[in-house]
Design an enzyme around this catalytic site. Structure first.
Site: not given
Ligand code: GLN
Length: 187
Positions: A81, A176, A178
């Site tokens: 992410c 994710h 995890e």
């Molecule tokens: N929207 C977040 C970002 O831009 C990422 C979100 C996440 O890691 N769950 O950094």
């Protein structure tokens, strides 16, 4: 010598969930907050969180160059992410103004929050290259992978769309693993 632990960048974000996932896999882990800790690790996980905050903290603690050296040494790195955003070479123009300075280790163009806002977060099955069974992917304000550069492999798809990429020792996932059920992603 016992095997070195897997490092988890623990400046901000969901590093504790990654620690729990590594423990479930029977792996030792070490939270990484400074260069000396990274040097003790055999691999590194960059968790989800906020890529803008992570950018700032990475530079404050002086971990940017050590992570680049770690990657160049061929050690495995997994970003999930916000971690994928940090690994990318290119982040959507508009978002760059918000202060994300990625590490540039994976040649992809990503759009932050590319699936919508917090309320648009979702959980769904993700197809993984080389596996017959799907895995659960948790998408929380996930980045969208808009372009994949040459030499970058697609390792995970959701509804035919690329949500996971790898180049050599560096892997980035938009979701994710995890946070999903049984969602181990081995480094
Ligand atoms: N929207 C977040 C970002 O831009 C990422 C979100 C996440 O890691 N769950 O950094």
């Amino acid at each position: 010598m016992t095997e070195q632990p897997v490092g988890i960048l623990a400046l901000q974000g969901d590093f504790a969930l990654h620690a729990a996932a590594l423990v479930r896999q029977g792996e030792a882990y070490l939270y990484v907050r400074r260069p000396g800790e990274l040097a003790a690790c055999r691999g590194l996980v960059i968790p989800g969180g906020e890529s803008t905050t992570m950018t700032r903290l990475l530079d404050i603690v002086g971990l940017r160059q050590p992570i680049l050296d770690f990657a160049a040494a061929g050690k495995p790195i997994l970003g999930t992410c916000a971690g994928l955003i940090m690994l990318a070479t290119r982040v959507d123009e508009d978002e760059r103004r918000h202060g994300v300075k990625p590490l540039g280790l994976l040649d992809v163009l990503v759009r932050r929050n590319g699936y919508g806002r917090q309320v648009d977060s979702f959980v769904d099955e993700v197809a993984v290259a080389g596996r017959t069974e799907t895995m659960q992917g948790v998408f929380i304000r996930a980045p969208r992978i808009l372009e994949v550069g040459p030499g970058v492999e697609v390792v995970a798809t959701w509804r035919g769309e690329t949500v996971g990429v790898r180049r050599g020792n560096v892997t980035g996932l938009a979701f994710h693993p995890e946070a999903g059920e049984g969602g181990a992603w081995h480094l």
